[in-house]
Design a protein around this motif. Sequence first.
Motif, PDB file in Angstrom:
ATOM      1  N   THR A   1    -107.190  47.954 -79.978  1.00 26.26           N
ATOM      2  CA  THR A   1    -108.358  47.532 -79.219  1.00 26.26           C
ATOM      3  C   THR A   1    -108.276  48.042 -77.789  1.00 26.26           C
ATOM      4  OG1 THR A   1    -108.542  45.545 -80.581  1.00 26.26           O
ATOM      5  CG2 THR A   1    -109.720  45.534 -78.491  1.00 26.26           C
ATOM      6  N   ASN A   2    -107.084  47.913 -77.177  1.00 18.09           N
ATOM      7  CA  ASN A   2    -106.902  48.426 -75.815  1.00 18.09           C
ATOM      8  C   ASN A   2    -107.073  49.935 -75.777  1.00 18.09           C
ATOM      9  OD1 ASN A   2    -106.365  45.837 -74.945  1.00 18.09           O
ATOM     10  ND2 ASN A   2    -104.159  46.077 -75.022  1.00 18.09           N
TER      11      ASN A   2
ATOM     12  N   LYS B   1    -108.846  51.736 -77.818  1.00 13.90           N
ATOM     13  CA  LYS B   1    -110.262  52.045 -78.030  1.00 13.90           C
ATOM     14  C   LYS B   1    -111.053  51.881 -76.737  1.00 13.90           C
ATOM     15  CE  LYS B   1    -114.182  50.813 -80.931  1.00 13.90           C
ATOM     16  NZ  LYS B   1    -114.687  49.941 -81.986  1.00 13.90           N
ATOM     17  N   SER B   2    -110.766  50.832 -75.968  1.00 14.12           N
ATOM     18  CA  SER B   2    -111.484  50.636 -74.705  1.00 14.12           C
ATOM     19  C   SER B   2    -111.104  51.718 -73.695  1.00 14.12           C
ATOM     20  CB  SER B   2    -111.201  49.245 -74.133  1.00 14.12           C
ATOM     21  OG  SER B   2    -109.842  49.121 -73.762  1.00 14.12           O
TER      22      SER B   2
ATOM     23  N   SER C   1    -112.956  54.814 -74.672  1.00 20.08           N
ATOM     24  CA  SER C   1    -114.371  54.669 -74.309  1.00 20.08           C
ATOM     25  C   SER C   1    -114.569  54.960 -72.825  1.00 20.08           C
ATOM     26  CB  SER C   1    -114.843  53.253 -74.642  1.00 20.08           C
ATOM     27  OG  SER C   1    -116.155  53.052 -74.214  1.00 20.08           O
TER      28      SER C   1
END
Length: 110
Positions: A56-57, A59-60, A63
């Motif tokens: 998740t980290n 992916k952010s 982004s």
Amino acid sequence: MEKSLFSELKAIGVDEETAAHVQASLNGERFASKNDLLAMQKLIYEQSEKVMNGFTNLKSEISGVRTELKSEISDVRTEIGGMHRQYWITFGGLITTIISVFAVNWYYHL
């Protein structure tokens, strides 16, 4: 070998109590109890949760990098567009100058 397992579990971020339970449950001289199985499941769950948080980290971060890259590409496109327009303006000025020189030269040679 079991001490190295304990230290390996500690190195990946497992708390001491869970690492001790896992080490005890992998002891081949005794039978695994229900608590030992629960300790293993807890360890697996904790590690999978850490991996998912890492994804998740990541992916952010990706982004954010993509947004920044799009902004940079937009700036480059704007700059290239300005250079393109400047090229055509300069080319048009050159052609206009050449035509006017030929026109003046032709007028005085008649």
